[in-house]
Design an enzyme around this catalytic site. Structure first.
Site: not given
Length: 362
Positions: A18-19, A22
């Site tokens: 998920h990170e 980003h």
């Protein structure tokens, strides 16, 4: 113990992915990333490249992507707050997109060796079924939707019928695909006699065809299964809102780790009973559950709640509209206060659910 470790690693990998979403989006948009970390806690390794510090930390439970201007004002032209609408939107949704793609990729891998898939094709009609024929239902029709809910997989039929609101007659609106046509039919529960002579209430059709698993069909069913995970999350949220499900039905990290452990152990035991590779079966079941969690994280993160990515998207839209209409927008510090309050509430809820999970285990 190995399944508990596997569950913890799955959580860590999904949060790190998920990170990573980003991070990749921020880099692509020219936003300065101060630190990108795999893991949490004390740093084991650090390396600075350009203006970003890359870290490997002790606890394998996620990671973070610290962008300039994310939580405070910054004069750096590469700060997140200095970017335009589309760049911010891409960065905010990239984490959820990566989780969704991870779930899809897992399903593609799991289905790589599949020989065939069950479908929602109608294969038999009860002799007493009253709507047989061209104007009703025919063997070979494929169930396309029930009460507006699209049917992707064979299991969707029972899932949808289990959650739709039925009247006293059990009436459903069913769309079937016959060739290239989609035909709408209204069905009600009828009383039939089963093979044992007992009376049963059912719709009078049996479904479950098989389609050969060509490479294209494998991709198609991987996509269908991933979309199905999205629907399961949506249905679960609707049940929470309607009150048909409560906090007792929620699970936090402890409950999910326990479930993954149970899934692995049950799959291994069942496979070994059938003289199959128990570890391989357990790994497959755990990966399937991991795909479900990945998609779950993607959907939940896009809810328009403070502190979540969806909350940031919500404020981005509100600020863009306010700037266009009123020539003003919410000051960043007040938005951060709201996100901080939302984060505190989410942590309190998570602690409550975790405590409840521990009590259930005890």
């Amino acid at each position: 113990m190995i399944y508990i470790i596997a569950a913890i690693l799955i959580f860590g990998v999904l949060i790190a992915v998920h990170e990573l979403g980003h991070f990749l989006a921020a880099k692509a948009c020219g936003v300065r990333v101060n630190e990108f970390s795999i893991g949490m806690g004390p740093a084991l390794l650090k390396k600075t490249k350009g203006d970003t510090q890359y870290s490997l930390r002790l606890l394998p439970i996620g990671g973070f992507c610290a962008m300039e201007g994310e939580d405070e004002e910054s004069d750096d032209p590469r700060a997140l707050e200095k970017q335009g609408f589309w760049k911010k939107l891409l960065i905010f949704v990239a984490g959820a997109a990566m989780n969704f793609l991870t779930g899809l990729l897992i399903m593609i891998c799991l289905y790589a060796g599949a020989q065939g898939f069950y479908t929602a094709e109608i294969v038999e009609l009860d002799p007493a079924f009253p709507q047989q024929g061209e104007d009703g239902i025919m063997v070979g029709d494929v169930i396309w939707a029930i009460n507006g809910e699209r049917i992707y997989l064979k299991s969707d039929v029972s899932t949808v019928l289990g959650v739709v609101d039925l009247d006293e007659n059990g009436t459903i609106e069913m769309t079937v695909k016959r060739g290239s046509e989609k035909l709408k039919r209204t069905l009600t529960l009828q009383t039939y006699t089963d093979e044992n002579g007992a009376e049963v209430r059912r719709y009078g059709f049996t479904y479950g065809g098989i389609v050969e698993a060509t490479p294209l069909v494998r991709l198609q069913y991987s996509w269908y299964n991933t979309l199905d995970f999205v629907r399961l999350v949506r249905m679960s949220l609707m049940m929470l809102v309607s009150g048909s499900a409560g906090l007792d039905d929620l699970s936090g990290p402890v409950g999910i780790v326990s479930t993954i452990k149970d899934v692995g152990e049950e799959a291994q035991e069942e496979a070994e009973k059938n003289n199959q590779n128990g570890f391989a079966a357990a790994a497959e079941s755990i990966l399937y559950f991991g795909a479900l969690i990945a998609v779950n994280l993607a959907v939940m993160n896009l809810l328009p709640l403070p502190a979540l990515d969806g909350g940031k998207v919500f404020f981005l839209v509100i600020n863009t509209l306010a700037l266009a209409i009123f020539k003003r927008q919410i000051p960043p510090k007040y938005e951060n206060y709201i996100h901080m309050a939302g984060f505190a509430l989410l942590m309190a809820l998570m602690l409550f659910i975790t405590f409840h999970d521990v009590m259930k285990l005890l």
